[in-house]
Design a protein around this motif. Structure first.
Motif, short mmCIF file in Angstrom:
data_model
loop_
_atom_site.label_atom_id
_atom_site.label_comp_id
_atom_site.label_asym_id
_atom_site.label_seq_id
_atom_site.Cartn_x
_atom_site.Cartn_y
_atom_site.Cartn_z
N PRO A 223 2.77 18.15 6.32
CA PRO A 223 1.69 17.72 7.23
C PRO A 223 0.34 17.53 6.55
CG PRO A 223 3.02 19.41 8.28
CD PRO A 223 3.52 19.32 6.86
N VAL A 224 0.00 18.38 5.56
CA VAL A 224 -1.32 18.33 4.95
C VAL A 224 -1.57 17.02 4.20
CG1 VAL A 224 -0.69 19.40 2.74
CG2 VAL A 224 -2.98 19.75 3.69
N LYS A 225 -0.51 16.31 3.83
CA LYS A 225 -0.66 15.08 3.07
C LYS A 225 -0.99 13.87 3.95
CE LYS A 225 0.09 16.91 -0.96
NZ LYS A 225 -0.98 16.97 -1.98
N GLY A 226 -0.86 13.99 5.26
CA GLY A 226 -1.33 12.94 6.16
C GLY A 226 -0.54 11.64 6.13
N HIS A 227 0.76 11.72 5.87
CA HIS A 227 1.56 10.49 5.81
C HIS A 227 1.60 9.76 7.16
CE1 HIS A 227 3.19 12.74 2.30
NE2 HIS A 227 3.25 11.54 1.77
N ASP A 228 1.55 10.52 8.25
CA ASP A 228 1.55 9.89 9.56
C ASP A 228 0.30 9.04 9.76
OD1 ASP A 228 0.08 12.32 9.51
OD2 ASP A 228 0.05 12.39 11.70
N VAL A 229 -0.82 9.48 9.19
CA VAL A 229 -2.07 8.71 9.28
C VAL A 229 -1.90 7.39 8.53
CG1 VAL A 229 -4.55 8.71 8.83
CG2 VAL A 229 -3.38 10.86 9.42
N ILE B 46 0.87 -1.17 0.00
CA ILE B 46 0.00 0.00 0.00
C ILE B 46 0.91 1.22 0.00
CG2 ILE B 46 -1.83 -1.23 1.23
CD1 ILE B 46 -1.08 0.34 3.74
N GLY B 47 0.48 2.29 -0.66
CA GLY B 47 1.39 3.42 -0.73
C GLY B 47 0.76 4.67 -1.26
N THR B 48 1.59 5.72 -1.33
CA THR B 48 1.12 7.03 -1.77
C THR B 48 2.26 7.79 -2.41
OG1 THR B 48 -0.20 8.93 -1.08
CG2 THR B 48 1.62 8.30 0.36
N VAL B 49 1.89 8.89 -3.08
CA VAL B 49 2.86 9.78 -3.73
C VAL B 49 2.52 11.21 -3.33
CG1 VAL B 49 3.73 10.67 -5.93
CG2 VAL B 49 3.15 8.24 -5.71
N GLY B 50 3.53 11.96 -2.92
CA GLY B 50 3.29 13.37 -2.59
C GLY B 50 4.39 13.93 -1.73
N ARG B 51 4.47 15.25 -1.69
CA ARG B 51 5.47 15.91 -0.84
C ARG B 51 5.22 15.58 0.62
NH1 ARG B 51 8.97 19.58 -1.33
NH2 ARG B 51 8.25 20.83 0.42
N LEU B 52 6.31 15.41 1.35
CA LEU B 52 6.21 15.02 2.75
C LEU B 52 5.96 16.26 3.61
CD1 LEU B 52 9.11 12.38 2.91
CD2 LEU B 52 6.74 12.13 2.11
N LEU C 237 -4.54 7.87 -0.36
CA LEU C 237 -4.39 9.32 -0.31
C LEU C 237 -4.99 9.80 1.02
CD1 LEU C 237 -3.26 11.46 -2.32
CD2 LEU C 237 -5.62 12.12 -2.70
N PRO C 238 -4.15 9.92 2.06
CA PRO C 238 -4.66 10.24 3.40
C PRO C 238 -4.66 11.73 3.73
CG PRO C 238 -2.36 9.57 3.53
CD PRO C 238 -2.71 9.60 2.06
N ILE D 16 -7.92 19.00 -6.24
CA ILE D 16 -8.05 17.73 -6.95
C ILE D 16 -6.63 17.28 -7.26
CG2 ILE D 16 -8.78 16.60 -9.08
CD1 ILE D 16 -11.33 18.08 -8.98
N PRO D 17 -6.07 16.39 -6.46
CA PRO D 17 -4.65 16.04 -6.57
C PRO D 17 -4.34 15.25 -7.83
CG PRO D 17 -5.74 14.69 -4.90
CD PRO D 17 -6.73 15.72 -5.33
N MET D 18 -3.26 15.64 -8.48
CA MET D 18 -2.84 14.96 -9.71
C MET D 18 -2.46 13.51 -9.44
SD MET D 18 -3.33 17.39 -11.80
CE MET D 18 -2.52 17.01 -13.34
N SER D 19 -1.86 13.24 -8.30
CA SER D 19 -1.45 11.86 -8.00
C SER D 19 -2.65 10.93 -7.93
CB SER D 19 -0.67 11.81 -6.67
OG SER D 19 -1.48 12.25 -5.60
#
Length: 394
Positions: free
Chosen positions: A215-221, A207-213, A284-285, A291-294
């Motif tokens: 806070p708004v991208k929710g990688h910790d979630v 499972i995974g995601t793409v995006g700048r690291l 996408l958390p 509307i995110p391109m990823s």
């Protein structure tokens, strides 16, 4: 091209900050590539940083002027933009972020360019301390310039449209969804070999995601959701593609959750589509989004998607039709969404197929270009620069 055809073309100049290669920049490149195929528009670009955006626009064959903000202060940069616009004399200036909007719209007013378009790719991300104060000042100036010197504002989602209408009035705002260049979204490497390179075994679920690291991208979630999911499905790997200021914090969180060997922080990569293709579920958390391109790219690649029910995401994904939607910040709900797709392959395949069709029909760069071109024509007509539309024009 004869002289009459050349004179009938409408000059449109885009000005962009270009400091990153992220969603707004990818969307701009996709739009310009789509518009460049039609003879009605004579396109050019001014970019305020040397980098990938400038190179991608040049590859399309569109003239690019790089005015590096590292070389010039704001006043000098403004004068350089004025000089460029005076030389190009576009009928329309199209801006994208707060800095290029403030400088570009003011320069357009100084030169006498009749129409300025501003696109808002997303709402302001949360900041704290001095960064918050600075951003509030930037946002105030940006909104003042947009209210007084911009003719039309493009919102990329309904919730952004609602916010902008309250700021600028309904007549000034138009909603045009982001779109992706479907010809470029393609896999180049074998899925099994990419997974092998990343140490994702044949029996592992990725499972995974793409995006700048950030806070708004929710990688910790996502990491907390994966920790919860591993209690039911131990053979999970988490692939996070992207770089940014939260890299050390995410490494630390992975250690605290005893997941170091399960988490792959791939950093900045250019083989994004190959990496997304090797995921069993794209996640996408985000805490908020336009509307995110990823998201559009993952759907175009046929990946099952679990995403936060925020911003413009529900305009792209209908729950249990094109993917699964969960509350933002809810790691348990995110884990359950991933578990459903991993356990129910029929649901995953049905959603993936519907998602791919959704992107092809409603969120391609061609669809976006048609809407933007219609807006350009409306502005030209309102300013007395009338043009006719041929069958082969967007």
């Amino acid at each position: 091209m004869d002289e009459r055809e050349s004179q009938s073309r409408i000059r449109v100049c885009h000005i962009a900050h270009g400091d990153l290669w992220a969603g707004a920049e990818v969307q701009l490149a996709a739009l310009l590539e789509a518009l460049a195929h039609y003879p009605m528009w004579e396109l050019s670009a001014i970019v305020l940083n040397e980098g990938r955006l400038a190179h991608e626009i040049q590859k399309i064959g569109i003239p690019v002027t790089v005015l590096s903000e590292r070389r010039y202060n704001s006043l000098a940069l403004f004068m350089k933009i004025v000089a460029q616009l005076r030389q190009q004399r576009p009928a329309i200036l199209h801006t994208h972020k707060y800095k290029d909007n403030v400088l570009g719209a003011c320069a357009a007013a100084a030169v006498g360019i009749p129409a300025v378009v501003r696109v808002v790719h997303g709402m302001t991300e949360p900041f704290h301390g001095i960064a918050y104060v600075k951003m509030m000042i930037y946002e105030f100036v940006d909104r003042l310039i947009t209210a007084t010197k911009v003719g039309k504002v493009i919102a990329v989602s309904s919730n952004i449209e609602d916010t902008l209408r309250k700021l600028y009035g309904a007549r000034k705002v138009v909603r045009i969804h982001n779109g992706i260049n479907l010809k470029q979204v393609m896999v180049r490497q074998d899925r099994a070999s990419v997974r092998g390179e990343l140490a994702i075994g044949p029996d592992d679920y990725a499972i995974g995601t793409v995006g700048r690291l950030t806070p708004v991208k929710g990688h910790d979630v996502l990491l907390r959701a994966a920790s919860c999911l591993m209690k039911k499905i131990p053979n999970i790997k988490v692939l996070i593609v992207g770089d940014g200021p939260l890299m050390p914090a995410l490494k630390q969180l992975a250690r605290e959750l005893d997941m170091e060997k399960k988490v792959i922080l791939a950093g900045k990569r250019y083989d994004i589509y190959d990496l997304v293709n090797c995921m069993d579920v794209f996640v996408l958390p985000s805490i908020h989004e336009g509307i995110p391109m990823s998201l559009l790219e993952a759907m175009a690649l046929g990946r099952p998607v679990v995403a936060s029910r925020v911003g413009g995401i529900p305009e792209v994904i209908s729950h249990e039709t094109h993917g699964l939607l969960v509350p933002a910040g809810d790691s348990n709900a995110l884990a359950e969404g991933c578990r459903r797709f991993l356990a129910d392959r029929e649901l995953a395949e049905n959603c993936s197929l519907a998602a791919k069709q959704q992107i092809e029909q409603k969120f391609s760069s061609q669809v976006m270009a048609v809407r933007v071109a219609d807006l350009y024509r409306e502005l030209c007509t309102s300013h007395g620069n009338r043009s006719t539309r041929n069958d082969d024009e967007p």
